[in-house]
Design a protein around this motif. Structure first.
Motif, PDB file in Angstrom:
ATOM      1  N   CYS A 104      -0.342   5.868 -12.453  1.00 42.04           N
ATOM      2  CA  CYS A 104      -1.621   6.456 -11.729  1.00 42.04           C
ATOM      3  C   CYS A 104      -2.535   6.770 -12.906  1.00 42.04           C
ATOM      4  CB  CYS A 104      -1.159   7.665 -11.092  1.00 42.04           C
ATOM      5  SG  CYS A 104      -2.584   8.535 -10.126  1.00 42.04           S
ATOM      6  N   ASP A 141      -0.022   4.340  -2.730  1.00 43.24           N
ATOM      7  CA  ASP A 141      -0.071   5.522  -2.182  1.00 43.24           C
ATOM      8  C   ASP A 141       0.923   6.631  -2.777  1.00 43.24           C
ATOM      9  OD1 ASP A 141      -2.249   4.516  -0.794  1.00 43.24           O
ATOM     10  OD2 ASP A 141      -1.175   4.396   1.273  1.00 43.24           O
ATOM     11  N   ARG A 142       2.291   6.395  -2.540  1.00 44.64           N
ATOM     12  CA  ARG A 142       3.137   7.164  -3.022  1.00 44.64           C
ATOM     13  C   ARG A 142       3.007   7.564  -4.575  1.00 44.64           C
ATOM     14  NH1 ARG A 142       7.840   9.416  -3.047  1.00 44.64           N
ATOM     15  NH2 ARG A 142       9.244   9.473  -4.688  1.00 44.64           N
ATOM     16  N   LYS A 166      -0.031   7.592  -6.271  1.00 52.22           N
ATOM     17  CA  LYS A 166      -0.972   8.266  -6.451  1.00 52.22           C
ATOM     18  C   LYS A 166      -0.722  10.004  -5.876  1.00 52.22           C
ATOM     19  CE  LYS A 166      -4.283   4.680  -5.587  1.00 52.22           C
ATOM     20  NZ  LYS A 166      -5.591   4.342  -4.634  1.00 52.22           N
ATOM     21  N   GLU A 167      -0.277  10.180  -4.864  1.00 54.01           N
ATOM     22  CA  GLU A 167       0.188  11.364  -4.050  1.00 54.01           C
ATOM     23  C   GLU A 167       1.275  11.849  -5.233  1.00 54.01           C
ATOM     24  OE1 GLU A 167       1.802  10.272  -0.481  1.00 54.01           O
ATOM     25  OE2 GLU A 167      -0.092   9.747   0.366  1.00 54.01           O
ATOM     26  N   ARG A 223       1.093  -1.080  -0.072  1.00 53.40           N
ATOM     27  CA  ARG A 223      -0.097   0.081  -0.007  1.00 53.40           C
ATOM     28  C   ARG A 223       0.765   1.158   0.012  1.00 53.40           C
ATOM     29  NH1 ARG A 223      -4.214  -0.669  -2.221  1.00 53.40           N
ATOM     30  NH2 ARG A 223      -4.705   1.556  -1.736  1.00 53.40           N
ATOM     31  N   SER A 224       2.031   1.069   0.568  1.00 54.10           N
ATOM     32  CA  SER A 224       2.820   2.307   0.625  1.00 54.10           C
ATOM     33  C   SER A 224       3.382   2.850  -0.748  1.00 54.10           C
ATOM     34  CB  SER A 224       4.207   2.164   1.553  1.00 54.10           C
ATOM     35  OG  SER A 224       5.026   1.262   0.963  1.00 54.10           O
TER      36      SER A 224
END
Length: 288
Positions: free
Chosen positions: A231, A183-184, A186-187, A179-180
């Motif tokens: 993404c 999430d990265r 996407k961010e 998940r890290s």
């Protein structure tokens, strides 16, 4: 076109044995007397795994299944490329619609999982991925990864209830994702699609999806790392995963079906995308 019957067939529990294809057809489990896939452009409801293609892999709860077409009927060898038509497109449609596929194993398959004689109904599977590759005979084949539904509960329905209202509940195992890294990615793009530039905003905040370029799991074995992720918005995630779009060596996004260039892939300096993963996607997933 007759309406397909997806899911379990009453009176035919998992493990039921059949002497031949005719018995399978009469039971309603598998329609074709010869073909391994019961399917068309509306979907696929069943397959037979019986060692007909040398590229098939049977791992019990996971099957790497070879599509149909391109074989010499007298020798069984592949003499032409397979096309994404008939039963092959049916399996793709069942993947997109998340419809269960009945799996029947024949005595000619892997002896570890196949019956000693005749055919055996081995339960419901779902198509989780499809791609193309060069087969052992040197021609393009379509391959499908099917995973068994570990628990299936079909609600009993009255005859008057239309078949399309039938519900299937299932529990299946999934690869645990990092998940890290998700999430990265996407961010880094502020939840903005790298293809169309769309940023979806919901009451719970922005939404985007991290798409693996080279798929996880057997047989692709892509890494769960940000160099193997894009993404994307939900629409372009589906198109990318199913080969309708791809990224060329210059970083341009192309429509596989029309052969037209769409747009340059949006990138940021902090995100390194491994070109080898993009090459793998072009060679095995893109419908070129």
């Amino acid at each position: 076109m007759a309406q397909r019957e997806y899911g379990e067939i009453p009176g035919c529990p998992e493990g039921t044995l059949f002497a031949n294809r005719q018995e399978l057809r009469l039971a309603g489990l598998h329609g074709p007397n010869q073909g391994g896939i019961s399917g068309g452009k509306d979907g696929a409801d069943s397959i037979v795994v019986s060692g007909g293609y040398p590229d098939d892999e049977d791992h019990g709860d996971v099957i790497i299944y070879t599509g149909q077409g391109g074989r010499d009927p007298s020798t069984g060898r592949q003499i032409n490329d397979q096309k994404l038509v008939q039963g092959n497109i049916g399996l793709v449609r069942s993947q997109l619609d998340q419809r269960p596929v009945r799996v029947i194993r024949g005595a000619g398959g892997d002896p570890l999982y196949s019956p000693e004689r005749g055919y055996r109904y081995d339960g419901l599977f779902r198509v989780v991925n499809h791609w193309h590759a060069v087969g052992l005979d040197g021609y393009r084949i379509w391959r499908f990864r099917l995973e068994k539904l570990n628990k299936v509960v079909e609600q009993a329905l009255k005859k008057a209830v239309p078949a399309h209202t039938r519900r299937v509940d299932y529990i299946s195992s999934r690869i645990v994702r990092d998940r890290s890294a998700v999430d990265r990615v996407k961010e880094l793009y502020d939840f903005t699609c790298q293809v169309c530039g769309l940023r979806l905003t919901t009451a719970g905040g922005p939404y985007a999806e991290a798409a693996h370029i080279r798929a996880l799991g057997r047989p692709h074995e892509g890494p769960d790392h940000e160099t193997n992720m894009l993404c994307l918005c939900p629409n372009h995630h589906v198109l990318f995963d199913n080969g309708a779009i791809f990224v060329d060596k210059e970083g341009d996004v192309w429509d596989s079906l029309s052969g037209t260039r769409i747009t340059p892939l949006r990138t940021v300096r902090e995100h390194h995308i491994d070109p080898e993963f993009l090459r793998y996607h072009r060679e095995h997933t893109a419908t070129q």
